[in-house]
Design a protein around this motif. Sequence first.
Motif, PDB file in Angstrom:
ATOM      1  N   GLU A 139     -80.065  25.490 -69.976  1.00  0.00           N
ATOM      2  CA  GLU A 139     -81.428  25.181 -69.529  1.00  0.00           C
ATOM      3  C   GLU A 139     -81.531  25.116 -68.006  1.00  0.00           C
ATOM      4  OE1 GLU A 139     -79.216  21.325 -70.112  1.00  0.00           O
ATOM      5  OE2 GLU A 139     -79.438  23.224 -71.209  1.00  0.00           O
ATOM      6  N   ASP A 140     -80.383  25.047 -67.320  1.00  0.00           N
ATOM      7  CA  ASP A 140     -80.362  24.942 -65.858  1.00  0.00           C
ATOM      8  C   ASP A 140     -80.058  26.267 -65.164  1.00  0.00           C
ATOM      9  OD1 ASP A 140     -80.657  22.029 -65.889  1.00  0.00           O
ATOM     10  OD2 ASP A 140     -78.612  22.016 -66.678  1.00  0.00           O
ATOM     11  N   LEU A 141     -80.009  27.355 -65.883  1.00  0.00           N
ATOM     12  CA  LEU A 141     -79.575  28.626 -65.304  1.00  0.00           C
ATOM     13  C   LEU A 141     -80.409  29.035 -64.097  1.00  0.00           C
ATOM     14  CD1 LEU A 141     -78.754  30.714 -68.512  1.00  0.00           C
ATOM     15  CD2 LEU A 141     -77.144  29.828 -66.825  1.00  0.00           C
ATOM     16  N   GLN A 142     -81.728  28.939 -64.213  1.00  0.00           N
ATOM     17  CA  GLN A 142     -82.580  29.341 -63.092  1.00  0.00           C
ATOM     18  C   GLN A 142     -82.358  28.448 -61.884  1.00  0.00           C
ATOM     19  OE1 GLN A 142     -86.721  29.729 -64.078  1.00  0.00           O
ATOM     20  NE2 GLN A 142     -87.163  30.971 -62.264  1.00  0.00           N
ATOM     21  N   ARG A 143     -82.233  27.129 -62.128  1.00  0.00           N
ATOM     22  CA  ARG A 143     -81.956  26.192 -61.037  1.00  0.00           C
ATOM     23  C   ARG A 143     -80.638  26.519 -60.352  1.00  0.00           C
ATOM     24  NH1 ARG A 143     -78.684  21.957 -60.732  1.00  0.00           N
ATOM     25  NH2 ARG A 143     -78.339  21.811 -62.971  1.00  0.00           N
ATOM     26  N   LEU A 144     -79.679  27.027 -61.128  1.00  0.00           N
ATOM     27  CA  LEU A 144     -78.357  27.354 -60.598  1.00  0.00           C
ATOM     28  C   LEU A 144     -78.307  28.740 -59.959  1.00  0.00           C
ATOM     29  CD1 LEU A 144     -76.298  25.904 -63.582  1.00  0.00           C
ATOM     30  CD2 LEU A 144     -76.405  24.961 -61.266  1.00  0.00           C
ATOM     31  N   GLY A 145     -79.439  29.434 -59.950  1.00  0.00           N
ATOM     32  CA  GLY A 145     -79.516  30.720 -59.271  1.00  0.00           C
ATOM     33  C   GLY A 145     -79.172  31.923 -60.118  1.00  0.00           C
ATOM     34  N   ILE A 146     -79.101  31.749 -61.423  1.00  0.00           N
ATOM     35  CA  ILE A 146     -78.801  32.877 -62.314  1.00  0.00           C
ATOM     36  C   ILE A 146     -80.116  33.430 -62.848  1.00  0.00           C
ATOM     37  CG2 ILE A 146     -77.626  33.599 -64.422  1.00  0.00           C
ATOM     38  CD1 ILE A 146     -75.605  31.394 -63.941  1.00  0.00           C
ATOM     39  N   GLU A 147     -80.461  34.611 -62.397  1.00  0.00           N
ATOM     40  CA  GLU A 147     -81.727  35.236 -62.764  1.00  0.00           C
ATOM     41  C   GLU A 147     -81.561  36.153 -63.972  1.00  0.00           C
ATOM     42  OE1 GLU A 147     -84.517  34.427 -61.399  1.00  0.00           O
ATOM     43  OE2 GLU A 147     -83.623  33.146 -59.850  1.00  0.00           O
ATOM     44  N   PRO A 148     -82.646  36.442 -64.666  1.00  0.00           N
ATOM     45  CA  PRO A 148     -82.582  37.369 -65.812  1.00  0.00           C
ATOM     46  C   PRO A 148     -82.019  38.730 -65.400  1.00  0.00           C
ATOM     47  CG  PRO A 148     -84.679  36.200 -65.800  1.00  0.00           C
ATOM     48  CD  PRO A 148     -83.998  35.856 -64.517  1.00  0.00           C
ATOM     49  N   GLY A 149     -81.214  39.296 -66.272  1.00  0.00           N
ATOM     50  CA  GLY A 149     -80.685  40.637 -66.065  1.00  0.00           C
ATOM     51  C   GLY A 149     -79.647  40.758 -64.978  1.00  0.00           C
ATOM     52  N   THR A 150     -78.887  39.682 -64.706  1.00  0.00           N
ATOM     53  CA  THR A 150     -77.914  39.718 -63.605  1.00  0.00           C
ATOM     54  C   THR A 150     -76.466  39.562 -64.056  1.00  0.00           C
ATOM     55  OG1 THR A 150     -78.192  37.334 -63.230  1.00  0.00           O
ATOM     56  CG2 THR A 150     -79.599  38.824 -61.955  1.00  0.00           C
ATOM     57  N   ILE A 151     -76.230  39.328 -65.339  1.00  0.00           N
ATOM     58  CA  ILE A 151     -74.878  39.051 -65.830  1.00  0.00           C
ATOM     59  C   ILE A 151     -74.337  40.270 -66.586  1.00  0.00           C
ATOM     60  CG2 ILE A 151     -73.488  37.561 -67.323  1.00  0.00           C
ATOM     61  CD1 ILE A 151     -74.558  36.166 -64.834  1.00  0.00           C
ATOM     62  N   ASP A 152     -73.116  40.681 -66.228  1.00  0.00           N
ATOM     63  CA  ASP A 152     -72.485  41.825 -66.900  1.00  0.00           C
ATOM     64  C   ASP A 152     -71.855  41.428 -68.230  1.00  0.00           C
ATOM     65  OD1 ASP A 152     -72.716  44.007 -64.822  1.00  0.00           O
ATOM     66  OD2 ASP A 152     -71.682  42.481 -63.645  1.00  0.00           O
ATOM     67  N   GLU A 167     -81.165  28.566 -81.018  1.00  0.00           N
ATOM     68  CA  GLU A 167     -82.077  29.694 -80.867  1.00  0.00           C
ATOM     69  C   GLU A 167     -82.550  29.816 -79.426  1.00  0.00           C
ATOM     70  OE1 GLU A 167     -82.489  27.192 -82.961  1.00  0.00           O
ATOM     71  OE2 GLU A 167     -82.729  27.922 -85.024  1.00  0.00           O
ATOM     72  N   VAL A 168     -82.891  28.670 -78.823  1.00  0.00           N
ATOM     73  CA  VAL A 168     -83.365  28.672 -77.438  1.00  0.00           C
ATOM     74  C   VAL A 168     -82.246  29.095 -76.502  1.00  0.00           C
ATOM     75  CG1 VAL A 168     -84.263  27.232 -75.569  1.00  0.00           C
ATOM     76  CG2 VAL A 168     -85.089  26.907 -77.911  1.00  0.00           C
ATOM     77  N   LEU A 169     -81.060  28.541 -76.700  1.00  0.00           N
ATOM     78  CA  LEU A 169     -79.916  28.862 -75.838  1.00  0.00           C
ATOM     79  C   LEU A 169     -79.575  30.344 -75.912  1.00  0.00           C
ATOM     80  CD1 LEU A 169     -76.692  26.942 -75.198  1.00  0.00           C
ATOM     81  CD2 LEU A 169     -76.508  29.219 -76.169  1.00  0.00           C
ATOM     82  N   ILE A 170     -79.494  30.881 -77.118  1.00  0.00           N
ATOM     83  CA  ILE A 170     -79.130  32.291 -77.279  1.00  0.00           C
ATOM     84  C   ILE A 170     -80.176  33.193 -76.636  1.00  0.00           C
ATOM     85  CG2 ILE A 170     -78.805  34.128 -78.983  1.00  0.00           C
ATOM     86  CD1 ILE A 170     -77.517  31.996 -80.804  1.00  0.00           C
ATOM     87  N   THR A 171     -81.444  32.840 -76.770  1.00  0.00           N
ATOM     88  CA  THR A 171     -82.505  33.634 -76.156  1.00  0.00           C
ATOM     89  C   THR A 171     -82.390  33.636 -74.637  1.00  0.00           C
ATOM     90  OG1 THR A 171     -84.022  33.194 -77.986  1.00  0.00           O
ATOM     91  CG2 THR A 171     -85.006  33.882 -75.905  1.00  0.00           C
ATOM     92  N   LYS A 172     -82.124  32.467 -74.043  1.00  0.00           N
ATOM     93  CA  LYS A 172     -82.003  32.378 -72.585  1.00  0.00           C
ATOM     94  C   LYS A 172     -80.799  33.179 -72.082  1.00  0.00           C
ATOM     95  CE  LYS A 172     -84.317  27.923 -71.822  1.00  0.00           C
ATOM     96  NZ  LYS A 172     -85.327  28.463 -70.887  1.00  0.00           N
ATOM     97  N   LEU A 173     -79.692  33.101 -72.815  1.00  0.00           N
ATOM     98  CA  LEU A 173     -78.519  33.866 -72.416  1.00  0.00           C
ATOM     99  C   LEU A 173     -78.761  35.361 -72.564  1.00  0.00           C
ATOM    100  CD1 LEU A 173     -75.599  31.698 -73.889  1.00  0.00           C
ATOM    101  CD2 LEU A 173     -76.253  31.965 -71.488  1.00  0.00           C
ATOM    102  N   TYR A 174     -79.428  35.750 -73.628  1.00  0.00           N
ATOM    103  CA  TYR A 174     -79.760  37.164 -73.836  1.00  0.00           C
ATOM    104  C   TYR A 174     -80.568  37.699 -72.651  1.00  0.00           C
ATOM    105  CZ  TYR A 174     -81.805  41.350 -75.979  1.00  0.00           C
ATOM    106  OH  TYR A 174     -82.202  42.638 -76.247  1.00  0.00           O
TER     107      TYR A 174
END
Length: 266
Positions: A139-152, A167-174
């Motif tokens: 839930e903190d990914l955006q705060r930590l600077g990880i933007e959508p579409g940036t992880i290999d 479900e929420v976690l998997i969606t955010k990671l996706y």
Amino acid sequence: MLNLYILDLLVPILVILLSILYLPIALLIMLKDLNFNPLRSWESFQKFWFARFWHFFGEKFKFLFAPDIEALLPQAHGVVLEVGSGSGDWMYLFAPERNRNVTKLLLLEPNREFHETLRTRAEQLGLKDRCEVLDGGVEDLQRLGIEPGTIDTISTVHVLCSVSAPEVLITKLYECLKPGGDWVVYEHVKIDGGKFLPRAFQMIVDRVWPVFLDGCTITRDTEHLLRTTGKWESVELRPGVNQGQFSQLPHIRGVLVKAKQSGKEM
């Protein structure tokens, strides 16, 4: 053969008993260090207790999971987000001598009791300059600077069984995964089909298992959640090795590749 089946049924009970044995050890560690902060709430004490237990259990029993995980994690490449790194039992698989395709390793671990160990292991493994310990959850990914579409590469090992809203976690990671990126998975799953006894016993055990294993549940249909979360170019998931029909801790292992044209499946 029957004795082996019975042993499979007893495995989660033995793990719970080991966790219980570490409760007084956790208290003694607090007394020795004069650190009573974990007692401010049940949640904070549970995290402290589990961290001490997992330092022991994760290292001593990693041989049970190594055949699967050592075949999976070397596929990681580019910017890697490892979710729920714990005490870093598998970090050696990202070390330069094992994998030169990792350019950045992000260790997302919400339990701060593990952070010092993770940083120490990163330095020991020659990963200090390309490894970062992130203090937070998905839930903190955006705060930590990880933007959508940036992880290999996303790596989840014994993580999706422990979160409260999978479900929420998997969606955010996706969403964070690049189109064409890989999601490497090794997770507990519920017993699918098979005999009634092991399925019923697993459901009974799961009523107490989360209390002693930091919220982990062993009856989650994680494979279905992963398959239906988003659009995948390929999905290669299969059972873990050495799993009998009475096994109470079955796993799925494999890699999901995000479609280059992402979106929800129809």
